[in-house]
Design an enzyme around this catalytic site. Structure first.
Site, short mmCIF file in Angstrom:
data_model
loop_
_atom_site.label_atom_id
_atom_site.label_comp_id
_atom_site.label_asym_id
_atom_site.label_seq_id
_atom_site.Cartn_x
_atom_site.Cartn_y
_atom_site.Cartn_z
N TYR A 169 12.33 -3.35 47.03
CA TYR A 169 11.89 -4.45 46.16
C TYR A 169 10.45 -4.21 45.70
O TYR A 169 10.14 -4.32 44.50
CB TYR A 169 11.99 -5.78 46.92
CG TYR A 169 11.74 -7.01 46.08
CD1 TYR A 169 12.70 -7.48 45.19
CD2 TYR A 169 10.55 -7.72 46.19
CE1 TYR A 169 12.47 -8.62 44.42
CE2 TYR A 169 10.31 -8.85 45.43
CZ TYR A 169 11.27 -9.31 44.55
OH TYR A 169 11.05 -10.43 43.79
N ILE A 202 8.70 -19.07 45.33
CA ILE A 202 9.39 -20.18 44.65
C ILE A 202 10.75 -20.35 45.33
O ILE A 202 11.50 -19.37 45.46
CB ILE A 202 9.58 -19.88 43.15
CG1 ILE A 202 8.22 -19.56 42.49
CG2 ILE A 202 10.24 -21.06 42.46
CD1 ILE A 202 8.32 -19.14 41.05
N1 LIG Z 1 11.76 -16.82 43.80
C1 LIG Z 1 10.66 -16.17 44.04
O1 LIG Z 1 9.87 -16.55 44.94
C2 LIG Z 1 10.28 -14.95 43.22
C3 LIG Z 1 9.02 -14.39 43.45
C4 LIG Z 1 8.66 -13.27 42.72
C5 LIG Z 1 9.52 -12.74 41.79
N2 LIG Z 1 10.75 -13.28 41.60
C6 LIG Z 1 11.63 -12.65 40.61
O2 LIG Z 1 12.10 -13.61 39.70
C7 LIG Z 1 13.34 -13.20 39.16
C8 LIG Z 1 14.33 -14.35 39.25
O3 LIG Z 1 14.57 -14.63 40.63
P1 LIG Z 1 14.95 -16.07 41.19
O4 LIG Z 1 14.05 -16.33 42.32
O5 LIG Z 1 15.06 -17.05 40.10
O6 LIG Z 1 16.38 -15.77 41.86
P2 LIG Z 1 17.87 -15.97 41.34
O7 LIG Z 1 18.73 -15.35 42.35
O8 LIG Z 1 18.10 -17.38 40.96
O9 LIG Z 1 17.91 -15.10 39.99
C9 LIG Z 1 18.19 -13.73 39.96
C10 LIG Z 1 19.36 -13.54 39.00
O10 LIG Z 1 19.58 -12.13 38.78
C11 LIG Z 1 20.97 -11.98 38.61
N3 LIG Z 1 21.42 -10.60 38.78
C12 LIG Z 1 21.51 -9.88 39.93
N4 LIG Z 1 22.04 -8.68 39.67
C13 LIG Z 1 22.28 -8.63 38.33
C14 LIG Z 1 22.81 -7.66 37.46
N5 LIG Z 1 23.24 -6.46 37.91
N6 LIG Z 1 22.90 -7.93 36.14
C15 LIG Z 1 22.51 -9.15 35.67
N7 LIG Z 1 21.99 -10.12 36.44
C16 LIG Z 1 21.89 -9.86 37.76
C17 LIG Z 1 21.58 -12.91 39.64
O11 LIG Z 1 22.93 -13.19 39.37
C18 LIG Z 1 20.67 -14.12 39.54
O12 LIG Z 1 21.16 -15.07 38.63
C19 LIG Z 1 13.76 -11.95 39.94
O13 LIG Z 1 13.46 -10.81 39.19
C20 LIG Z 1 12.89 -12.03 41.18
O14 LIG Z 1 12.65 -10.75 41.74
C21 LIG Z 1 11.15 -14.38 42.29
#
Ligand SMILES: NC(=O)c1ccc[n+]([C@@H]2O[C@H](COP(=O)([O-])OP(=O)(O)OC[C@H]3O[C@@H](n4cnc5c(N)ncnc54)[C@H](O)[C@@H]3O)[C@@H](O)[C@H]2O)c1
Length: 273
Positions: A169, A202
């Site tokens: 990651y 988040i």
């Molecule tokens: N939640 C946090 O604290 C946080 C912190 C830093 C970064 N992020 C980043 O934010 C982004 C969104 O994450 P989130 O927290 O909303 O989680 P989330 O799981 O709600 O969203 C991630 C989405 O990516 C989709 N996904 C996974 N594999 C896929 C593929 N092969 N093709 C298309 N879609 C695919 C999933 O189905 C999911 O809907 C991610 O890139 C994550 O790394 C999140």
């Protein structure tokens, strides 16, 4: 009317859902997109956005005043699927102005010495290769249609700092900032700006999984772990999905017309560089 495409936006409570609703409220045509169906143990049902959830999010966007939205299944690991996503957006709305590479896998966490090659590939293929494939398809369209554009990569605090159990990651998100900078330099002459946003904690579906995972590793209960995060944060709270959506709306807008190649922290002051 401008058109935005958001990958990985078909999961409830996710950053992608908040992005879709925010951009709908800002008057964009919105293309909601997600993998849609579970695929093997790396993309199990409890981790992904399914088509029923995606349909609900599309409907919610349409219900925003004047909202025009469609849903397109796209597995960002496939060049063909990414190309189809851009094509469907053009067929529906005529052009692509903003791409947000939000799809991400953050639940394959293992001690580094035991880290499985399949897990490494699954994470890198979504978080980094997926952004490459979607950005390439979108950039080709933006160049062909003219008028510039904006690409925003949802990176992470893990793009700036290291985290245990998260080799893939962390490497993928550092790589995403590299892709952001390289694309900003190369696409600037077409008026295409490329930026990254770096969230921290988040409690989305993914964030909830990570809270449980790290609480267990530290031998803490869930609430104690979460309180510790808040106590360490200068603003005394965790992030909200709309914090990221607001930052992206700014970066996509003309107010950010001289900003490109940036990796902007949205972390309540927790991350500095
Ligand atoms: N939640 C946090 O604290 C946080 C912190 C830093 C970064 N992020 C980043 O934010 C982004 C969104 O994450 P989130 O927290 O909303 O989680 P989330 O799981 O709600 O969203 C991630 C989405 O990516 C989709 N996904 C996974 N594999 C896929 C593929 N092969 N093709 C298309 N879609 C695919 C999933 O189905 C999911 O809907 C991610 O890139 C994550 O790394 C999140």
């Amino acid at each position: 009317m401008k058109t935005v495409i958001i990958t990985g936006s078909g999961r409830k409570k996710g950053i992608g859902e908040a992005l879709a609703l925010r951009f709908a409220a800002e008057g964009y045509n919105v293309v909601v997109s997600d993998i849609g169906v579970a695929q093997g143990k790396e993309f199990a049902a409890e981790h992904i956005g399914n088509t029923a959830e995606m349909d609900e999010i599309v409907l919610a966007c349409q219900e925003v005043a004047g909202g025009r939205a469609i849903g397109v299944v796209c597995d960002v690991r496939s060049a063909e699927s990414c190309q189809n996503l851009i094509q469907k957006a053009v067929e529906a709305f005529g052009r692509v102005d903003v791409l947000i590479n939000n799809a991400g896998v953050g639940y394959l966490m293992e001690p580094f010495v035991d880290f499985k090659e399949e897990s490494w590939d699954a994470v890198l293929n979504v978080n980094l290769k997926g952004a490459f494939l979607c950005s390439q398809a979108a950039a080709r369209q933006m160049i062909a249609q003219g008028g510039g554009g904006s690409i925003i990569n949802i990176a992470s605090q893990a793009a700036k700092s290291g985290f245990p159990f998260a080799a893939a990651y962390t490497a993928s998100k550092h790589g995403l900032v590299g892709l952001t900078r390289s694309n900003a330099v190369e696409l600037g002459k077409f008026g295409i700006r490329v930026n990254a946003v770096c969230p921290n904690h988040i409690t989305t579906g993914l964030g909830d999984w990570q809270n449980k995972f790290f609480a267990e590793k530290l031998g803490l209960d869930y609430d104690t772990y979460l309180q510790g995060i808040k106590d360490r944060n200068p603003l005394g709270r965790t992030g909200a999905v709309d914090d990221i959506a607001k930052a992206c709306a700014f970066l996509a807008s003309d107010q950010a017309s001289y900003i490109t190649g940036e990796a902007m922290n949205v972390s309540g002051g927790e991350e500095y560089h």
